[in-house]
Motif scaffolding. Structure first.
Motif, PDB file in Angstrom:
ATOM      1  N   SER A  94       0.848  -1.192   0.000  1.00  0.00           N
ATOM      2  CA  SER A  94       0.000   0.000   0.000  1.00  0.00           C
ATOM      3  C   SER A  94       0.883   1.242   0.000  1.00  0.00           C
ATOM      4  O   SER A  94       2.014   1.208   0.477  1.00  0.00           O
ATOM      5  CB  SER A  94      -0.896   0.034   1.250  1.00  0.00           C
ATOM      6  N   THR A  95       0.341   2.342  -0.516  1.00  0.00           N
ATOM      7  CA  THR A  95       1.073   3.604  -0.434  1.00  0.00           C
ATOM      8  C   THR A  95       0.992   4.114   1.001  1.00  0.00           C
ATOM      9  O   THR A  95       0.123   3.679   1.780  1.00  0.00           O
ATOM     10  CB  THR A  95       0.471   4.666  -1.380  1.00  0.00           C
ATOM     11  N   GLU A 145      -0.031   6.990   1.905  1.00  0.00           N
ATOM     12  CA  GLU A 145      -1.323   7.668   2.039  1.00  0.00           C
ATOM     13  C   GLU A 145      -2.449   6.661   2.294  1.00  0.00           C
ATOM     14  O   GLU A 145      -3.297   6.874   3.170  1.00  0.00           O
ATOM     15  CB  GLU A 145      -1.620   8.489   0.790  1.00  0.00           C
ATOM     16  N   GLU A 146      -2.474   5.567   1.535  1.00  0.00           N
ATOM     17  CA  GLU A 146      -3.491   4.519   1.745  1.00  0.00           C
ATOM     18  C   GLU A 146      -3.387   3.953   3.157  1.00  0.00           C
ATOM     19  O   GLU A 146      -4.405   3.755   3.829  1.00  0.00           O
ATOM     20  CB  GLU A 146      -3.309   3.385   0.741  1.00  0.00           C
ATOM     21  N   GLY A 171     -11.149   3.272   2.770  1.00  0.00           N
ATOM     22  CA  GLY A 171      -9.849   2.876   2.241  1.00  0.00           C
ATOM     23  C   GLY A 171      -9.643   1.380   2.105  1.00  0.00           C
ATOM     24  O   GLY A 171      -8.782   0.941   1.354  1.00  0.00           O
TER      25      GLY A 171
END
Length: 182
Positions: free
Chosen positions: A30-31, A33-34, A87
């Motif tokens: 995952s990033t 941000e995610e 998310g």
């Protein structure tokens, strides 16, 4: 047979222990941000208030969705409930051919925020702040022979003089709760 204390307990997670979940998500593809959105939204889902964290979500977010619902403001009853959290996607929760699912590394059972180093997977150990690849390799190597019997032994294995910050995240206590895969 998997000891649930070796997983991240999302029902007992707080802002501090949420760091482990964020690290795990990033390490798993995952990033950043995610990971922050998912972690903060889980914390908002389980807290009792209507104030959302920087990257989280409360009722205002969920009520604006095409099929509106409210944040639970309570603990998760089943793992699938995570799919309601901002998310979270089935690919993140259950995994794909390219990446393992988050459901292999988290639990909703037990009463502790700490991770049992005798039961944690490589991925969970690597998500603990301050844990190095060498230390994780030594832990896994030691566990292959015999379980770690005390925190003093644990500090010798990881090569540190004291547990320091790791002591806030790691324990050797079992939960008595197991998942059996057959």
């Amino acid at each position: 047979i998997f000891e649930e204390a070796g997983k991240i307990n999302i029902n007992r997670m707080d802002d501090f222990s949420g760091i482990i979940l964020r690290n795990l998500l990033v390490n798993n593809g995952s990033t950043k941000e995610e990971a922050e959105i998912i972690s903060d939204s889980i914390l908002d889902w389980i807290d009792k208030d209507d104030l959302h964290r920087l990257n989280g979500a409360e009722d205002e977010f969920y009520l604006a969705l095409p099929t509106p619902y409210k944040a639970k403001n309570g603990t998760f009853d089943v793992m699938e409930e995570l799919l309601l959290v901002r998310g979270m996607t089935p690919e993140i929760l259950y995994g794909t051919k390219e990446r393992k699912g988050l459901n292999q590394f988290i639990t909703i059972y037990g009463n502790t925020t700490k991770i049992n180093a005798n039961a944690a997977s490589r991925e969970v150990l690597m998500a603990i702040p301050g844990m190095s690849e060498d230390a994780v390799a030594r832990i896994l190597e030691r566990r292959a022979v015999n379980e770690i019997r005390g925190l003093d032994e644990f500090t010798q294995i990881i090569g540190q003089v004291s547990l320091g910050n790791l002591g806030q995240f790691v324990d050797l206590a079992t939960s008595g709760i197991y998942t059996i895969e057959s």
